[in-house]
Design a protein around this motif. Structure first.
Motif, PDB file in Angstrom:
ATOM      1  N   VAL A  38       0.854  -1.185   0.000  1.00  0.00           N
ATOM      2  CA  VAL A  38       0.000   0.000   0.000  1.00  0.00           C
ATOM      3  C   VAL A  38       0.893   1.240   0.000  1.00  0.00           C
ATOM      4  O   VAL A  38       1.871   1.310   0.756  1.00  0.00           O
ATOM      5  N   LEU A  39       0.553   2.215  -0.844  1.00  0.00           N
ATOM      6  CA  LEU A  39       1.225   3.508  -0.851  1.00  0.00           C
ATOM      7  C   LEU A  39       0.185   4.579  -0.591  1.00  0.00           C
ATOM      8  O   LEU A  39      -0.801   4.690  -1.325  1.00  0.00           O
ATOM      9  N   GLY A  40       0.387   5.376   0.460  1.00  0.00           N
ATOM     10  CA  GLY A  40      -0.508   6.479   0.763  1.00  0.00           C
ATOM     11  C   GLY A  40       0.120   7.796   0.346  1.00  0.00           C
ATOM     12  O   GLY A  40       1.276   8.059   0.684  1.00  0.00           O
TER      13      GLY A  40
ATOM     14  N   VAL B 291       7.946  11.433   4.710  1.00  0.00           N
ATOM     15  CA  VAL B 291       7.900  10.122   4.046  1.00  0.00           C
ATOM     16  C   VAL B 291       8.395   9.088   5.051  1.00  0.00           C
ATOM     17  O   VAL B 291       9.442   9.280   5.674  1.00  0.00           O
ATOM     18  N   TRP B 292       7.617   8.031   5.203  1.00  0.00           N
ATOM     19  CA  TRP B 292       8.047   6.980   6.131  1.00  0.00           C
ATOM     20  C   TRP B 292       7.530   5.622   5.681  1.00  0.00           C
ATOM     21  O   TRP B 292       6.612   5.522   4.876  1.00  0.00           O
ATOM     22  N   VAL B 293       8.165   4.591   6.236  1.00  0.00           N
ATOM     23  CA  VAL B 293       7.720   3.210   6.058  1.00  0.00           C
ATOM     24  C   VAL B 293       7.011   2.782   7.336  1.00  0.00           C
ATOM     25  O   VAL B 293       7.558   2.918   8.431  1.00  0.00           O
ATOM     26  N   SER B 294       5.791   2.305   7.197  1.00  0.00           N
ATOM     27  CA  SER B 294       5.033   1.870   8.366  1.00  0.00           C
ATOM     28  C   SER B 294       5.712   0.686   9.035  1.00  0.00           C
ATOM     29  O   SER B 294       6.234  -0.208   8.369  1.00  0.00           O
ATOM     30  N   GLY B 295       5.672   0.690  10.354  1.00  0.00           N
ATOM     31  CA  GLY B 295       6.234  -0.418  11.114  1.00  0.00           C
ATOM     32  C   GLY B 295       5.174  -1.353  11.658  1.00  0.00           C
ATOM     33  O   GLY B 295       5.481  -2.218  12.494  1.00  0.00           O
ATOM     34  N   ALA B 296       3.940  -1.216  11.199  1.00  0.00           N
ATOM     35  CA  ALA B 296       2.876  -2.102  11.666  1.00  0.00           C
ATOM     36  C   ALA B 296       3.226  -3.549  11.324  1.00  0.00           C
ATOM     37  O   ALA B 296       3.616  -3.840  10.185  1.00  0.00           O
TER      38      ALA B 296
ATOM     39  N   VAL C 191       2.648  -5.536   7.831  1.00  0.00           N
ATOM     40  CA  VAL C 191       2.161  -4.574   6.845  1.00  0.00           C
ATOM     41  C   VAL C 191       3.326  -4.046   6.011  1.00  0.00           C
ATOM     42  O   VAL C 191       4.415  -3.807   6.538  1.00  0.00           O
ATOM     43  N   ARG C 192       3.104  -3.876   4.713  1.00  0.00           N
ATOM     44  CA  ARG C 192       4.107  -3.287   3.816  1.00  0.00           C
ATOM     45  C   ARG C 192       3.489  -2.015   3.212  1.00  0.00           C
ATOM     46  O   ARG C 192       2.770  -2.066   2.212  1.00  0.00           O
ATOM     47  N   CYS C 193       3.765  -0.894   3.846  1.00  0.00           N
ATOM     48  CA  CYS C 193       3.112   0.364   3.488  1.00  0.00           C
ATOM     49  C   CYS C 193       4.107   1.512   3.588  1.00  0.00           C
ATOM     50  O   CYS C 193       4.914   1.570   4.523  1.00  0.00           O
ATOM     51  N   VAL C 194       4.030   2.424   2.622  1.00  0.00           N
ATOM     52  CA  VAL C 194       4.813   3.655   2.639  1.00  0.00           C
ATOM     53  C   VAL C 194       3.849   4.829   2.595  1.00  0.00           C
ATOM     54  O   VAL C 194       2.856   4.803   1.849  1.00  0.00           O
ATOM     55  N   TYR C 195       4.129   5.856   3.389  1.00  0.00           N
ATOM     56  CA  TYR C 195       3.380   7.104   3.308  1.00  0.00           C
ATOM     57  C   TYR C 195       4.277   8.185   2.731  1.00  0.00           C
ATOM     58  O   TYR C 195       5.426   8.335   3.140  1.00  0.00           O
ATOM     59  N   ASP C 196       3.741   8.956   1.782  1.00  0.00           N
ATOM     60  CA  ASP C 196       4.462  10.016   1.082  1.00  0.00           C
ATOM     61  C   ASP C 196       3.579  11.260   1.110  1.00  0.00           C
ATOM     62  O   ASP C 196       2.538  11.299   0.456  1.00  0.00           O
ATOM     63  N   ALA C 197       3.985  12.275   1.875  1.00  0.00           N
ATOM     64  CA  ALA C 197       3.162  13.464   2.083  1.00  0.00           C
ATOM     65  C   ALA C 197       3.198  14.447   0.919  1.00  0.00           C
ATOM     66  O   ALA C 197       2.459  15.434   0.926  1.00  0.00           O
TER      67      ALA C 197
END
Length: 246
Positions: A112-114, A204-209, A212-218
């Motif tokens: 997932v990429l947010g 920008v960060w990689v989720s540590g849940a 879960v394989r997710c990156v957030y990019d503001a």
């Protein structure tokens, strides 16, 4: 995963759109960047890097999203805060299935990429902040006026940080907003920051849940953000890393 990875860009509409973000335009630019011909020699020139589809956020938009199936390889969330009043676009129960399908996808380890307002969307989901690894906080989070902005690479120990250093030389510049004072989970790995009021703010960060394989990019307030080669490189690197783990 097929030889040409399939990317689904989920566009904010109705309950998850707002008057400040042209999410149709930014989603179109994301699709352009990700489907552009590769030129690094790893694929035939002219072949798309990714097969991208763009879909509006309707309650049934994720009905075909099967974590164990053969349909989509990556979900990109480009939605916003929207209007949760039931009379506008349904109550929480109407959207419960949508959020459950996205949760099941993420908790199965599917990527997932947010993007941008993804930190300020899906307030009716009990799982989205955990999946994303952070959130916009009303009354606390903010951004200075939009303009030419610089974002600096950090998180040198993460493998995605090494890729970003190779493709951006450690700095991303774009005409964009600089999100500040976001709530970031302690388990998240921050990759890019911007400075405001003498403070380095994660963007920008990689989720540590777990699982879960997710990156957030503001980045990505409007289409101008995607005019920047380094911003395009950031997006491509994030997607490449996310898909490499599938």
């Amino acid at each position: 995963m097929t030889s040409v990875p399939r990317v689904l860009v989920l566009v904010g509409r109705g309950r998850y759109e707002d008057p400040w973000h042209d999410m149709a335009a930014t989603s179109h630019r994301v699709a352009e960047v990700l489907s552009a011909p590769t030129i690094d020699g790893t694929d035939d020139l002219g072949a798309p890097a990714y097969q991208v589809s763009v879909r509006g956020a309707f309650p049934d938009a994720l009905d075909d999203l099967d974590p164990a199936g053969d349909g989509v390889d990556l979900v990109v969330v480009n939605t916003s805060s929207g209007r949760p009043d039931p009379g506008f676009d349904g109550d929480d129960s109407r959207w419960a299935g949508f959020h459950e399908r996205l949760r099941a996808w993420a908790d199965a380890g599917r990527p997932v990429l947010g993007l941008h307002q993804a930190a300020n969307t899906f307030a009716d989901s009990a799982h989205w902040e955990r999946i994303l690894g952070g959130r916009w906080v009303d009354g606390t989070s903010m951004h200075p006026d939009i303009g030419e902005a610089e974002f600096t690479l950090t998180g040198a120990g993460h493998d995605l940080a090494g890729v970003l250093r190779d493709v951006t030389s450690g700095t991303v510049t774009a005409f964009d907003e600089r999100y500040s004072y976001l709530r970031v989970a302690e388990s998240s790995t921050v990759l890019l920051t911007q400075q405001h009021d003498g403070i380095d703010h994660p963007v920008v960060w990689v989720s540590g849940a777990p699982g879960v394989r997710c990156v957030y990019d503001a980045l990505g307030h409007d289409a101008r953000s995607y005019d920047s080669p380094s911003r395009q490189a950031l997006l491509r690197a994030e997607v490449t890393w996310l898909l490499a783990g599938t």
